[in-house]
Design an enzyme around this catalytic site. Structure first.
Site, short mmCIF file in Angstrom:
data_model
loop_
_atom_site.label_atom_id
_atom_site.label_comp_id
_atom_site.label_asym_id
_atom_site.label_seq_id
_atom_site.Cartn_x
_atom_site.Cartn_y
_atom_site.Cartn_z
N LYS A 34 -11.21 -4.14 -6.73
CA LYS A 34 -10.94 -5.09 -6.37
C LYS A 34 -10.42 -4.29 -4.05
CE LYS A 34 -5.82 -4.98 -7.55
NZ LYS A 34 -4.39 -6.04 -7.62
N ARG A 130 4.98 -13.37 -13.02
CA ARG A 130 4.28 -13.23 -11.31
C ARG A 130 3.29 -14.48 -11.91
NH1 ARG A 130 2.10 -8.88 -7.77
NH2 ARG A 130 0.31 -8.77 -10.09
N TYR A 260 3.12 6.04 24.24
CA TYR A 260 3.33 5.20 24.70
C TYR A 260 4.84 5.06 24.96
CZ TYR A 260 -1.03 2.46 24.92
OH TYR A 260 -2.49 2.39 25.15
N MET A 308 -3.99 2.59 18.64
CA MET A 308 -4.53 1.78 18.05
C MET A 308 -5.58 3.12 18.01
SD MET A 308 -7.20 -1.09 19.16
CE MET A 308 -6.02 -2.77 19.41
C1 PLP Z 1 -3.72 -7.04 -13.55
C2 PLP Z 1 -4.80 -5.81 -13.02
N1 PLP Z 1 -4.23 -4.96 -14.13
C3 PLP Z 1 -4.92 -3.37 -13.49
C4 PLP Z 1 -4.39 -3.40 -12.07
C5 PLP Z 1 -4.82 -1.10 -11.72
O1 PLP Z 1 -3.61 -1.20 -11.13
P1 PLP Z 1 -3.46 0.28 -11.28
O2 PLP Z 1 -3.50 0.68 -9.34
O3 PLP Z 1 -1.77 0.18 -10.66
O4 PLP Z 1 -4.17 0.94 -12.00
C6 PLP Z 1 -3.87 -3.88 -11.35
C7 PLP Z 1 -4.09 -3.87 -9.90
O5 PLP Z 1 -2.86 -4.65 -9.25
C8 PLP Z 1 -3.85 -4.86 -11.51
O6 PLP Z 1 -3.89 -6.63 -10.70
#
Ligand code: PLP
Length: 367
Positions: A34, A130, A260, A308
């Site tokens: 992600k 959560r 700055y 920046m």
């Molecule tokens: C559901 C879930 N599994 C696995 C991970 C991977 O976590 P990490 O980057 O700490 O290995 C995440 C990341 O936040 C997650 O949300």
């Protein structure tokens, strides 16, 4: 000379994935990609991860970007879908949603227009509080989804640790126990708990799937050290090295201020170097004075405000440095964990924040 770029070492990536596979000892790997693969470039990293059994993302757009690039491996949407009308698209593209709330479960059961049954994961809350179904509701939902013609196979039962980065935190033992009770009760066909921290701390790593993110990118998730940590954690190699060139140097006198707000005043005659990276590239604006920057084999302290497009380093009174040297902001010679500690954040945030204008330069693969 060059403005900011990030060298992405694909040999380091494959080294880290091999360590993860060894640690996982035969369990399946859901590689977490992600946030643009934690800043490393979603599609290219996915193309390198042939050893991963599935890929995990947080947004539908990320999943479709992977499919458009021809990646055919299962993709898991870690927060599931966001609206009921997304379900047919997921089913058509073998994108597997995590069901973390009853509204999602109901939508799956009620769908009437799926082109194929969905593969789903069922997330239970074992103590993170959560996302995830309450444990008391898990069995009924597991059964309902298993029985539904809209679902291809029994869901994979999963949960997520709140404190895996602190292996000795009592919450870990509590969550493991909660999950074990659910597994004993539900007897799911497949289960998953461990992220990077849990995997290398050997917490809940015995389940069928592990879900590493940060460790793949060569970064330790641990805030504290614990005796249970796998020695493999020390063999991870950082994949990203964030660089920019020193585009100017100047001698300043004691009492002269720089940048700055004239926020930093030199206490001595010294030479400063101006490096072409700033918060517009994702280098944190709040990096304090003294945050290390690596140039020509040496650490120098950051001084003055991060702008920046530029940061300033104090090269010292004896420096003869001229423009043209390459500075490393984090990476192979300067752990991002250390920079995160200076800034008061976590490596995750620094990596994800690398901006689009930073060129990702892939090295170490012939793909
Ligand atoms: C559901 C879930 N599994 C696995 C991970 C991977 O976590 P990490 O980057 O700490 O290995 C995440 C990341 O936040 C997650 O949300």
């Amino acid at each position: 000379m060059r403005a900011a770029w990030a060298a992405i070492d694909l040999e380091a990536l494959s080294n880290n994935v091999a360590l993860i596979k060894a640690e996982a000892a035969g369990r399946k790997v859901l590689a977490v990609l992600k946030a643009n693969a934690y800043g490393h470039g979603l599609t290219r990293i996915a193309q390198e991860l042939e050893q991963a059994d599935a890929l995990g993302v947080a947004r539908l757009e990320e999943a479709f970007e992977l499919r458009s690039a021809g990646i055919s491996r299962p993709i898991v949407l870690l927060e599931g879908f966001f609206a009921d009308d997304q379900l047919p698209m997921l089913a058509a593209s073998n994108i597997q949603p995590v069901i973390h709330h009853e509204w999602q479960g109901k939508a799956v059961l009620a769908a009437t227009d799926l082109p194929a049954p969905l593969h789903v994961w069922l997330k239970v809350d074992t103590g993170m509080h959560r996302l995830g179904l309450e444990p008391s509701k898990a069995q009924a939902w597991y059964q309902a989804l298993t029985d539904s013609a809209n679902v291809a196979a029994s869901p994979i039962l999963m949960s997520h640790f709140a404190c895996a980065d602190e292996p000795e935190h009592p919450q870990n033992t509590y969550q493991i126990e909660q999950f074990k009770q659910l597994v004993d009760e539900i007897k799911p066909t497949a289960t998953s708990m461990a992220n990077s921290g849990a995997l290398f701390a050997r917490l809940g790593q015995e389940h069928d799937w592990v879900r590493p993110g940060l460790a793949m990118y060569g970064i330790s998730p641990f805030l504290t050290h614990a005796p249970t940590l796998s020695p493999r954690i020390h063999k991870l190699k950082p994949v990203m090295t964030l660089c920019a060139d020193v585009i100017s140097t100047r001698d300043v006198k004691a009492g002269e201020s720089v940048g700055y707000g004239s926020a930093w005043t030199s206490q001595r005659d010294t030479r400063i170097g101006i490096v072409s990276i700033g918060y517009g590239d994702g280098y944190p604006r709040l990096a304090p004075e003294g945050t290390p920057v690596w140039i020509a084999g040496k650490r120098y302290p950051l001084v003055a405000r991060v702008a920046m497009d530029m940061v300033t380093v104090d090269l010292g009174p004896d420096s003869k440095m001229e423009p043209g040297e390459t500075a490393q902001l984090w990476g192979a010679d300067l752990p991002v964990e250390e920079i995160a500690a200076h800034v008061g954040t976590v490596p995750y945030e620094l990596l994800c924040n690398v901006a689009r204008r930073v060129n990702l330069c892939y090295e170490g693969s012939d793909k």
